[in-house]
Design an enzyme around this catalytic site. Sequence first.
Site, PDB file in Angstrom:
ATOM      1  N   ARG A   7       3.243  -4.002   3.108  1.00 40.71           N
ATOM      2  CA  ARG A   7       2.624  -2.625   3.628  1.00 40.71           C
ATOM      3  C   ARG A   7       1.110  -3.107   3.293  1.00 40.71           C
ATOM      4  O   ARG A   7       0.324  -2.252   3.134  1.00 40.71           O
ATOM      5  CB  ARG A   7       2.957  -1.629   3.279  1.00 40.71           C
ATOM      6  CG  ARG A   7       4.488  -1.549   3.352  1.00 40.71           C
ATOM      7  CD  ARG A   7       4.880   0.099   2.939  1.00 40.71           C
ATOM      8  NE  ARG A   7       6.568   0.165   2.628  1.00 40.71           N
ATOM      9  CZ  ARG A   7       7.331   0.957   1.844  1.00 40.71           C
ATOM     10  NH1 ARG A   7       6.773   1.877   1.534  1.00 40.71           N
ATOM     11  NH2 ARG A   7       8.563   0.650   1.697  1.00 40.71           N
ATOM     12  N   GLU A  33       3.097  -7.557   5.805  1.00 41.49           N
ATOM     13  CA  GLU A  33       4.232  -6.991   6.274  1.00 41.49           C
ATOM     14  C   GLU A  33       3.832  -5.466   6.550  1.00 41.49           C
ATOM     15  O   GLU A  33       3.067  -5.061   5.911  1.00 41.49           O
ATOM     16  CB  GLU A  33       5.368  -7.026   5.072  1.00 41.49           C
ATOM     17  CG  GLU A  33       6.638  -6.509   5.565  1.00 41.49           C
ATOM     18  CD  GLU A  33       6.894  -5.020   5.343  1.00 41.49           C
ATOM     19  OE1 GLU A  33       7.954  -4.568   5.465  1.00 41.49           O
ATOM     20  OE2 GLU A  33       5.862  -4.521   4.506  1.00 41.49           O
ATOM     21  N   ASP A 210       3.615  -5.949  -3.450  1.00 40.12           N
ATOM     22  CA  ASP A 210       2.604  -5.053  -3.561  1.00 40.12           C
ATOM     23  C   ASP A 210       1.405  -5.663  -4.047  1.00 40.12           C
ATOM     24  O   ASP A 210       0.311  -5.054  -3.855  1.00 40.12           O
ATOM     25  CB  ASP A 210       2.937  -3.851  -4.269  1.00 40.12           C
ATOM     26  CG  ASP A 210       4.475  -2.857  -3.681  1.00 40.12           C
ATOM     27  OD1 ASP A 210       4.388  -3.362  -2.379  1.00 40.12           O
ATOM     28  OD2 ASP A 210       4.827  -2.196  -4.156  1.00 40.12           O
TER      29      ASP A 210
END
Length: 215
Positions: A7, A33, A210
């Site tokens: 993300r 992503e 992340d």
Amino acid sequence: MLKIGHRGAKGHSPENTLASFEKAIALGVDMIELDLWLSSDKIPMVIHDETIDRTTSKMGLVTDYNAKELQHLGIPTLRDVFELVDNRCEINVEIKTFSATQAVLNLIAKNTFNQSKILISSFDWNALQEVRFHDEDIRIGVLTETDLDLAMAFAKFIKAEAIHPYYHLLTAENVEKIKEKGFKVFPWTINEPEDITFVKSLEVDGIITDFPERL
């Protein structure tokens, strides 16, 4: 091994925002992503949840709002992300709902973003089958959190490039088996240093995280 920003750089910036994708690129990712739902006017919007409750100041389904309203809340369109990234890294587009499939394909077809840098993934395997039906060349990743053998069989059927497994499913043996069948392995979402060390030891092809700088 590819560094794949989950993300964007979710550990540093609000997820699935232009700021998060820019941060991921600054951290040297090979790929970002992102997740997709459709707005009320059928525009592919970059957001993980079916609702906007968790990540914006408003409430309701993504499909309750048009693209302009969602953009004002900080939710970018897929086109916005293509323009921001401008071929500086690859993009893993995760389709969250079958209904978004055609709109995503239409946008990719008429966009200047290099299609070879786009990889489409989904837990909705019907969506992936639809993608392959309309485009025999686009890169596909099969997401799974349960059954690697089933994922491999389906990946072979639709001529996918990669398997995207939940990393707890992985062993040295099954990673080797996936690679022997000709698929890349892009597990998710690995953040803790000891987990990163373990998954790296399996010689996967990329890691979705992340915190890209930890790779």
